[in-house]
Design a protein around this motif. Structure first.
Motif, PDB file in Angstrom:
ATOM      1  N   PRO A 199     -83.304  15.117 -37.008  1.00 20.85           N
ATOM      2  CA  PRO A 199     -82.424  14.000 -36.640  1.00 20.85           C
ATOM      3  C   PRO A 199     -81.520  14.376 -35.460  1.00 20.85           C
ATOM      4  N   LYS A 200     -81.391  13.468 -34.509  1.00 21.16           N
ATOM      5  CA  LYS A 200     -80.510  13.703 -33.372  1.00 21.16           C
ATOM      6  C   LYS A 200     -79.076  13.721 -33.885  1.00 21.16           C
ATOM      7  N   ALA A 201     -78.393  14.844 -33.615  1.00 28.65           N
ATOM      8  CA  ALA A 201     -77.035  15.013 -34.122  1.00 28.65           C
ATOM      9  C   ALA A 201     -76.368  16.143 -33.368  1.00 28.65           C
ATOM     10  N   GLU A 202     -75.108  16.341 -33.673  1.00 30.27           N
ATOM     11  CA  GLU A 202     -74.391  17.520 -33.207  1.00 30.27           C
ATOM     12  C   GLU A 202     -74.329  18.483 -34.383  1.00 30.27           C
ATOM     13  N   TYR A 203     -75.033  19.604 -34.250  1.00 26.34           N
ATOM     14  CA  TYR A 203     -75.099  20.611 -35.303  1.00 26.34           C
ATOM     15  C   TYR A 203     -74.090  21.706 -34.972  1.00 26.34           C
ATOM     16  N   SER A 204     -73.156  21.914 -35.861  1.00 24.45           N
ATOM     17  CA  SER A 204     -72.103  22.888 -35.625  1.00 24.45           C
ATOM     18  C   SER A 204     -72.100  23.926 -36.741  1.00 24.45           C
ATOM     19  N   TYR A 205     -72.133  25.191 -36.372  1.00 28.73           N
ATOM     20  CA  TYR A 205     -72.132  26.312 -37.330  1.00 28.73           C
ATOM     21  C   TYR A 205     -73.274  26.194 -38.337  1.00 28.73           C
ATOM     22  N   CYS A 206     -74.421  25.735 -37.891  1.00 31.47           N
ATOM     23  CA  CYS A 206     -75.584  25.596 -38.776  1.00 31.47           C
ATOM     24  C   CYS A 206     -76.531  26.778 -38.601  1.00 31.47           C
ATOM     25  N   SER A 207     -77.317  27.017 -39.619  1.00 27.17           N
ATOM     26  CA  SER A 207     -78.313  28.086 -39.590  1.00 27.17           C
ATOM     27  C   SER A 207     -79.687  27.486 -39.876  1.00 27.17           C
ATOM     28  N   PHE A 208     -80.669  27.854 -39.038  1.00 25.55           N
ATOM     29  CA  PHE A 208     -82.042  27.399 -39.197  1.00 25.55           C
ATOM     30  C   PHE A 208     -82.912  28.631 -39.423  1.00 25.55           C
ATOM     31  N   THR A 209     -83.631  28.686 -40.539  1.00 22.59           N
ATOM     32  CA  THR A 209     -84.465  29.835 -40.861  1.00 22.59           C
ATOM     33  C   THR A 209     -85.883  29.382 -41.170  1.00 22.59           C
ATOM     34  N   ASN A 210     -86.854  30.036 -40.528  1.00 23.45           N
ATOM     35  CA  ASN A 210     -88.274  29.719 -40.722  1.00 23.45           C
ATOM     36  C   ASN A 210     -88.567  28.231 -40.509  1.00 23.45           C
ATOM     37  N   CYS A 211     -88.018  27.674 -39.449  1.00 25.26           N
ATOM     38  CA  CYS A 211     -88.270  26.259 -39.131  1.00 25.26           C
ATOM     39  C   CYS A 211     -89.249  26.159 -37.968  1.00 25.26           C
ATOM     40  N   ASN A 212     -90.085  25.136 -38.003  1.00 25.41           N
ATOM     41  CA  ASN A 212     -91.094  24.940 -36.974  1.00 25.41           C
ATOM     42  C   ASN A 212     -90.737  23.738 -36.101  1.00 25.41           C
ATOM     43  N   PHE A 213     -90.429  24.020 -34.824  1.00 25.33           N
ATOM     44  CA  PHE A 213     -90.113  22.982 -33.839  1.00 25.33           C
ATOM     45  C   PHE A 213     -91.239  22.879 -32.796  1.00 25.33           C
ATOM     46  N   GLU A 214     -92.367  23.528 -33.029  1.00 24.18           N
ATOM     47  CA  GLU A 214     -93.440  23.603 -32.035  1.00 24.18           C
ATOM     48  C   GLU A 214     -93.887  22.199 -31.595  1.00 24.18           C
ATOM     49  N   HIS A 215     -93.914  22.001 -30.266  1.00 26.51           N
ATOM     50  CA  HIS A 215     -94.313  20.727 -29.657  1.00 26.51           C
ATOM     51  C   HIS A 215     -93.441  19.548 -30.102  1.00 26.51           C
ATOM     52  N   SER A 216     -92.327  19.800 -30.758  1.00 27.34           N
ATOM     53  CA  SER A 216     -91.507  18.686 -31.233  1.00 27.34           C
ATOM     54  C   SER A 216     -90.493  18.261 -30.174  1.00 27.34           C
ATOM     55  N   ASP A 217     -89.972  17.080 -30.344  1.00 29.06           N
ATOM     56  CA  ASP A 217     -88.994  16.520 -29.416  1.00 29.06           C
ATOM     57  C   ASP A 217     -87.609  16.645 -30.053  1.00 29.06           C
ATOM     58  N   ILE A 218     -86.808  17.555 -29.517  1.00 26.38           N
ATOM     59  CA  ILE A 218     -85.424  17.688 -30.010  1.00 26.38           C
ATOM     60  C   ILE A 218     -84.444  17.336 -28.895  1.00 26.38           C
ATOM     61  N   SER A 219     -84.898  16.530 -27.963  1.00 23.81           N
ATOM     62  CA  SER A 219     -84.078  16.157 -26.809  1.00 23.81           C
ATOM     63  C   SER A 219     -82.766  15.513 -27.250  1.00 23.81           C
ATOM     64  N   ASN A 220     -81.737  15.691 -26.396  1.00 20.72           N
ATOM     65  CA  ASN A 220     -80.423  15.082 -26.602  1.00 20.72           C
ATOM     66  C   ASN A 220     -79.731  15.510 -27.888  1.00 20.72           C
ATOM     67  N   THR A 221     -80.051  16.703 -28.373  1.00 22.37           N
ATOM     68  CA  THR A 221     -79.420  17.253 -29.564  1.00 22.37           C
ATOM     69  C   THR A 221     -78.420  18.316 -29.127  1.00 22.37           C
ATOM     70  N   ILE A 222     -77.360  18.490 -29.902  1.00 21.59           N
ATOM     71  CA  ILE A 222     -76.322  19.472 -29.576  1.00 21.59           C
ATOM     72  C   ILE A 222     -76.275  20.526 -30.674  1.00 21.59           C
ATOM     73  N   PHE A 223     -76.302  21.804 -30.238  1.00 23.25           N
ATOM     74  CA  PHE A 223     -76.177  22.928 -31.166  1.00 23.25           C
ATOM     75  C   PHE A 223     -74.975  23.764 -30.743  1.00 23.25           C
ATOM     76  N   LEU A 224     -73.946  23.815 -31.578  1.00 23.36           N
ATOM     77  CA  LEU A 224     -72.733  24.574 -31.289  1.00 23.36           C
ATOM     78  C   LEU A 224     -72.598  25.709 -32.297  1.00 23.36           C
ATOM     79  N   GLU A 225     -72.591  26.921 -31.800  1.00 23.95           N
ATOM     80  CA  GLU A 225     -72.435  28.113 -32.634  1.00 23.95           C
ATOM     81  C   GLU A 225     -73.415  28.118 -33.806  1.00 23.95           C
ATOM     82  N   CYS A 226     -74.668  27.829 -33.489  1.00 22.45           N
ATOM     83  CA  CYS A 226     -75.741  27.826 -34.493  1.00 22.45           C
ATOM     84  C   CYS A 226     -76.577  29.097 -34.361  1.00 22.45           C
TER      85      CYS A 226
END
Length: 190
Positions: free
Chosen positions: A22-49
């Motif tokens: 989901p398009k969002a502002e992710y702050s202090y988040c952790s992503f582990t073993n996630c697959n973003f291959e060929h995916s569209d994450i445009s216009n997303t914000i990651f702060l201190e992730c």
């Protein structure tokens, strides 16, 4: 654009190739073993992730903001970082595969690359002052009009950097990897 704020969440074993992040502002988040291959994450914000063991290969990063983001043991093959939002951009890479990615025409000063596979990465026309390339494999990486002033390449290997077409003032190399600076001139060192 007002994005919803997602704060201090942990995302584990998610496949964003099937269900889009989901398009969002992710702050202090952790992503582990996630697959973003060929995916569209445009216009997303990651702060201190933090991203651990994630696959971003060939992902669409158009206008993505990475501010103080750490990538550890991630696969980022063929990623065009130039598409990202460069405002307050700051990231580091540890034990990552960045092969065939591009930082061309970007400003990535003070970026840490540690123990990364960086085959054929494009750094042409990049400002990379005070970067650290600790134990990085830079085989066939492209350095053309790259500003590497005060960068540390003392433990990097397999690179070919032409001192006459790059800015290397106060850059740090070791006597063991000087051949990467001389190969262009067909100079042999014993």
């Amino acid at each position: 654009m007002n994005l919803p704020l997602i704060d201090s969440q942990n995302f584990n074993h998610q496949d964003y190739t099937k269900n889009r992040l989901p398009k969002a502002e992710y702050s202090y988040c952790s992503f582990t073993n996630c697959n973003f291959e060929h995916s569209d994450i445009s216009n997303t914000i990651f702060l201190e992730c933090e991203f651990h063991d994630c696959n971003f290969s060939n992902a669409n990063l158009k206008h993505v903001t990475f501010n103080d983001v750490i990538f550890t043991s991630c696969k980022l093959v063929g990623v065009n970082f130039k598409d990202c939002n460069d405002f307050l951009m700051a990231f580091s890479f540890k034990d990552c595969n960045l092969s065939l990615s591009s930082f061309s025409e970007m400003t990535i000063n003070k970026t840490l690359f540690s123990s990364c596979n960086m085959h054929q990465v494009d750094f042409s026309f990049t400002e990379a002052k005070s970067c650290q390339f600790i134990k990085c494999d830079l085989k066939k990486a492209l350095f053309d009009n790259t500003n590497l002033e005060q960068s540390d390449l003392s433990t990097a290997f397999n690179f070919d950097i032409d001192p006459s077409s790059n800015h290397l003032k106060s850059a740090l190399f070791s006597k063991d990897n000087l051949f990467g600076l001389l190969r262009t001139f067909n100079i042999k060192v014993k």
